[in-house]
Motif scaffolding. Structure first.
Motif, PDB file in Angstrom:
ATOM      1  N   LEU A 130       0.965  -1.281  -0.074  1.00  0.00           N
ATOM      2  CA  LEU A 130       0.111  -0.094  -0.009  1.00  0.00           C
ATOM      3  C   LEU A 130       0.906   1.276   0.043  1.00  0.00           C
ATOM      4  O   LEU A 130       0.349   2.495  -0.434  1.00  0.00           O
ATOM      5  CB  LEU A 130      -1.079   0.013   1.383  1.00  0.00           C
ATOM      6  N   PHE A 131       2.094   1.110   0.499  1.00  0.00           N
ATOM      7  CA  PHE A 131       2.946   2.225   0.422  1.00  0.00           C
ATOM      8  C   PHE A 131       3.716   2.565  -0.658  1.00  0.00           C
ATOM      9  O   PHE A 131       4.292   3.609  -0.986  1.00  0.00           O
ATOM     10  CB  PHE A 131       4.011   2.109   1.639  1.00  0.00           C
ATOM     11  N   LEU A 132       3.497   1.857  -1.754  1.00  0.00           N
ATOM     12  CA  LEU A 132       4.202   1.873  -3.196  1.00  0.00           C
ATOM     13  C   LEU A 132       3.555   2.945  -3.837  1.00  0.00           C
ATOM     14  O   LEU A 132       2.393   3.117  -3.898  1.00  0.00           O
ATOM     15  CB  LEU A 132       4.068   0.461  -3.937  1.00  0.00           C
ATOM     16  N   PRO A 133       4.282   3.963  -4.615  1.00  0.00           N
ATOM     17  CA  PRO A 133       3.749   4.988  -5.355  1.00  0.00           C
ATOM     18  C   PRO A 133       2.620   4.569  -6.121  1.00  0.00           C
ATOM     19  O   PRO A 133       1.703   5.523  -6.078  1.00  0.00           O
ATOM     20  CB  PRO A 133       4.852   5.053  -6.366  1.00  0.00           C
ATOM     21  N   PRO A 134       2.170   3.486  -6.908  1.00  0.00           N
ATOM     22  CA  PRO A 134       0.924   3.316  -7.674  1.00  0.00           C
ATOM     23  C   PRO A 134      -0.420   3.489  -6.682  1.00  0.00           C
ATOM     24  O   PRO A 134      -1.352   4.031  -7.143  1.00  0.00           O
ATOM     25  CB  PRO A 134       0.949   1.976  -8.286  1.00  0.00           C
ATOM     26  N   VAL A 135      -0.139   3.218  -5.572  1.00  0.00           N
ATOM     27  CA  VAL A 135      -1.305   3.273  -4.425  1.00  0.00           C
ATOM     28  C   VAL A 135      -1.422   4.727  -4.181  1.00  0.00           C
ATOM     29  O   VAL A 135      -2.521   5.481  -3.984  1.00  0.00           O
ATOM     30  CB  VAL A 135      -1.221   2.262  -3.305  1.00  0.00           C
ATOM     31  N   VAL A 136      -0.234   5.144  -3.568  1.00  0.00           N
ATOM     32  CA  VAL A 136      -0.314   6.607  -2.865  1.00  0.00           C
ATOM     33  C   VAL A 136      -0.613   7.796  -4.062  1.00  0.00           C
ATOM     34  O   VAL A 136      -1.450   8.637  -3.587  1.00  0.00           O
ATOM     35  CB  VAL A 136       1.116   6.958  -2.157  1.00  0.00           C
TER      36      VAL A 136
END
Length: 873
Positions: free
Chosen positions: A94-100
């Motif tokens: 969830l912390f990866l760029p695609p989610v943020v």
């Protein structure tokens, strides 16, 4: 798309945990999973709506779970992992760029890392830091060490066995599994290397019983190493090179698969014959023979001048002739039971036919002892025979039971059904030249099982000298011809010990079937089941009996050879016996009287047996004990919170009031399970240091009694399958097995296996360490030190090193006996579920020999390797 998938995963996990949490709460478990599930549902919904608050809420959920987990289980990494590992993986994703970057209303610019994502990151880092810290802790270990003065005790090299030999299953008849050799020490054990390896060529096949297992402890006597395979083949090897000297094939008649539960051989027994010993006089019931003049038989034995058995016939003959003799003997056994329609379900003849009786053959009056047969091996087979062969050549030694060198163990047995009775363990041989042997009777097959009778045969003629039938214990004189022993009598399937000075043989006793229902048991069954039994070796009469479980309905039979040792108790030397049990108690008894040397107390046990049966209100408990703590819902485990939740629900559904909770029709949690805290591998005892080294194992089982509609219908197995747990003739069949999750992982948390050292002078556990990795249990190699189950036994040496190969990962290990620290390991090609041995070769080196053949019921890799290790020349 990436955000949507993760959001849906979080939502789905939340719904599963909420639903499972409600179920868990309804059966009396923790309410936390409802809270966890709701938090995940809200977080997943926010993420699905591109609301960045979902990231912060997920981080808070992670911290809440961490706090709850530490409250439940402390800083136990494996227990924390079961609760938080999946949540941690999702947090990282969830912390990866695609989610943020997707956390924005549609059409707006991509979002950046901000307060919500930082809450998630900080939560993740806190949880990760605590997790990493807990990985370096050992909350289950007990650290300690024996003093240098204790370890410096002079090696015990007394006894009839030369220090460099391993002449019996436990090295000597005392069953200590101790060697006075000291060439290998904690300082040089890491230099051990493979000296030689050998393959028997006999491996478990598709048509063999599932529990076809290598459990043999190699013997080394007179510069020859002796092993047996699960198929009762005996092989002699050069102990320095591993080269085969000879091989004996007993022409095993493998019984039907559906009536055969085990195929194994734990070892053979060595006997050095003496020309001065006279064969025992056959029982009076035997046909009379012409009286010999005084001294005639002794002269015949000494000089080998019996005209009825020419020397070349008795001692020599080709290998083909030997095999023909064995095959003929087996044919005779089979023929006696042939022609009678057998009901393989119950072990009895059909209603209109008499039950077949195998008659005891008339033994010879005297025997010719050829030079080759002065040293002999006694070989038990899984088709119910005991064979005498030359230790020098592997050829049949005529005279023991007849020309074929064979005693038929089916003689005078009730309910003759091939595959339902056999001997898997080496017999005891006494100073009076008696061969004392028991037998394994199929577990939970039928109430009409063969007898568990214990018998003593003359080592030269094979004449029956005495028999101990635990349902008829007073009748120790040889059973008359035409009669049978009592059916389904408690048996002795493991290995016995023998004290020649006291003239007593010490026997670990089993149960009658069914193991989990005891309403129909008689007075003698209740007396002798699950006990350590001391018999007069010369007569078979009871000297004393000590029961380790009263009215055993858990299959807690005494599984291991008692170890005999003289102990210093209150500054006095006491002749003691150390008896490990499945329930984890180590009973230390006076081997002369059977009285406890270290305290034993009776404590209350749970009631609640099924209708018609009962439980003993009190059960014995030893001061020396490795009984596990009572399980709770917090002890349940899994690879993820989902299967951990499943195990918690299942735990609360089962009947469980701690150890000795009686089996039920609802289902009972039995802990320890019948796999045992200790099993046939037993423990090792150092007689000079008065130290015990063992491998306690912890694995819970489930047991459910299933009502039977009649005596013969299959209830828990299919036609063609092996008959096990059907309990034909009893009111209940039984379903049982390890307490596993749907992922085939133990529901109770690790560790599942340890090694431990005990001070036998006071009964205190000095150290206890997690033992073994999951490398060979996981879907892919993971060398995590989780502590795994094992079966097989340890040995100890005067050099201060203990060795063990029984863990379910494929290693043989060396341990510092003083501290229990693992100081050496070597990879094995298959499961090493056997007990090693050690000896000194003709080249002066100390060898460690390990059998790696696998174990059918544990699922370890099958093999056929014998591997010897030694220090470099």
């Amino acid at each position: 798309m990436y955000r949507i998938i993760l959001s849906v995963v979080v939502l789905a996990l939340g719904f599963v945990l909420t639903a499972g949490g409600v179920w868990l709460a309804l059966v009396g478990g923790s309410w936390f999973y409802i809270l966890l599930g709701i938090l995940l549902i809200v977080s997943g919904a926010l993420l699905l709506m591109r609301n960045a608050a979902g990231l912060a809420l997920y981080g808070i959920t992670l911290l809440v779970t961490l706090v709850w987990s530490i409250w439940e289980v402390g800083l136990d990494w494996w227990a924390l992992s079961a609760r938080g590992s999946l949540l941690m993986v999702l947090a990282l994703l969830l912390f990866l760029p695609p989610v943020v970057r997707a956390m924005r209303p549609s059409g707006e610019a991509p979002a950046r890392y901000g307060m919500n994502s930082m809450v998630l990151l900080i939560s993740f880092l806190i949880a990760a830091a605590i997790g990493v810290y807990s990985m370096f802790l050992t909350p289950h270990d007990v650290a300690g060490a024996f003093s240098q003065e204790r370890m410096a005790a002079e090696a015990d090299a007394e006894g009839d066995v030369p220090p460099g030999e391993w002449a019996a299953y436990g090295r000597t008849s005392y069953g200590q599994r101790y060697s006075p050799l000291d060439q290998i020490t904690p300082q040089n054990v890491s230099d051990l290397e493979v000296a030689w390896s050998y393959q028997t060529g006999e491996v478990r096949g598709e048509n063999d019983p599932g529990e076809t297992t290598y459990e043999v402890t190699p013997l080394m006597v007179n510069d020859t190493l002796y092993i047996c395979t699960p198929f009762s083949t005996v092989i002699a090897l050069d102990p320095v090179t591993g080269e085969e000297k000879w091989r004996f094939n007993p022409q095993l008649q493998q019984p039907p698969t559906q009536t055969t539960q085990h195929m194994t051989c734990r070892g053979v027994s060595f006997h050095a014959a003496s020309p001065a010993d006279l064969p025992a006089t056959p029982p009076a019931a035997e046909a009379p023979q012409a009286a010999a003049e005084p001294g005639e038989e002794e002269e015949a034995v000494a000089a080998g001048e019996d005209e009825a058995q020419p020397e070349d016939q008795a001692a020599k003959g080709s290998e083909a002739e030997g095999e023909a003799q064995v095959a003929q003997s087996l044919d005779e056994v089979t023929t006696q039971a042939a022609g009678v329609p057998q009901n393989v379900v119950t072990g009895q003849a059909e209603s209109d036919d008499p039950n077949p009786t195998v008659e005891r053959e008339e033994p010879p009056q005297s025997v010719t002892l050829s030079e080759e047969c002065m040293d002999r091996l006694f070989v038990p087979t899984s088709d119910g025979r005991l064979i005498s062969i030359s230790a020098g050549t592997g050829e049949i030694c005529p005279g023991f039971g007849g020309e074929d060198g064979t005693v038929n163990l089916w003689a005078n047995m009730p309910n003759v059904t091939p595959g339902s009775f056999y001997s898997t363990s080496p017999p005891v041989i006494t100073e009076d030249n008696l061969v004392i042997i028991g037998g394994a009777v199929n577990d939970n097959a039928a109430t009409t099982s063969p007898s568990g009778v214990i018998r003593a045969y003359d080592a030269y003629t094979g004449a029956l000298v005495w028999n101990f039938d635990s349902k008829n214990p007073q009748a120790t004189e040889p059973i008359p011809a035409g009669e049978t022993y009592t059916e389904n009598a408690p048996n002795f399937w493991s290995v016995a010990s023998y004290d020649p000075e006291l003239g007593l043989v010490y026997i670990p006793m089993g149960n009658e079937s069914p193991d989990q229902y005891g309403a129909a048991r008689g007075e003698n069954t209740e007396r002798f089941s699950s006990s350590v039994l001391a018999l007069e070796a010369a007569t078979g009469e009871v000297a004393w009996v000590f029961q380790t479980v009263h009215h055993d309905i858990w299959d807690y039979d005494v599984p291991a050879q008692p170890s005999l040792v003289d102990l210093t108790i209150n500054e006095e030397t006491v002749p003691a016996l150390v008896a490990p049990t499945k329930q984890g108690d180590i009973f230390v008894l006076n081997r002369e009287t059977g009285e406890p040397v270290l305290p034993v107390a009776e404590g209350p046990a749970p009631p609640g047996a099924v209708e018609g049966d009962f439980t003993a209100p009190m059960q014995p408990a030893s001061a020396v004990s490795f009984r596990p703590e009572r399980l709770t819902g917090a002890d349940m485990w899994g690879a993820t919170p989902i299967d951990q939740l499943y195990c918690r629900i299942r735990f609360h559904q089962l009947d469980y009031e701690g150890i000795y909770t009686p089996p039920s029709t609802n289902g009972t949690l039995v802990y320890p399970g019948n796999f045992g805290t200790f099993n046939w591998g037993g423990v090792a005892v150092d007689p000079s240091r008065e130290v015990m080294f063992g491998m306690p194992v912890y694995l819970a089982f489930t047991v459910k009694l299933v009502p039977r509609p009649d005596d013969t219908t299959r209830v828990v197995t299919e036609e063609g399958e092996a008959i096990i747990n059907e309990n034909f003739g009893a009111p209940y069949a039984v379903e049982m097995g390890p307490f596993y999750s749907p992922l085939n992982l133990p529901c109770q948390g690790p560790p599942w296996g340890y090694i431990a050292g005990v001070d036998l002078r006071n009964g205190k556990t000095v150290y206890k360490h997690v033992n073994g990795t999951v490398r060979d249990l996981a879907p892919f190699p993971m060398p995590f030190e989780m502590g795994v189950p094992g079966i097989g036994g340890p040995i100890v040496t005067a050099g201060g090193v203990a060795f063990l190969s029984g863990t379910l990962d494929y290693y043989v290990r060396g341990y510092d006996l003083a501290t229990g620290e693992e100081i050496w390991r070597a990879r094995l090609p298959a499961g090493g579920q056997a007990t090693p041995s050690t000896y000194r070769g003709a080249d002066g080196r100390q060898y460690l020999v390990v059998v790696a053949g696998g174990h059918g019921s544990t699922g370890t890799e099958a093999g056929d390797s014998i591997i010897a290790y030694a220090l470099p020349q």
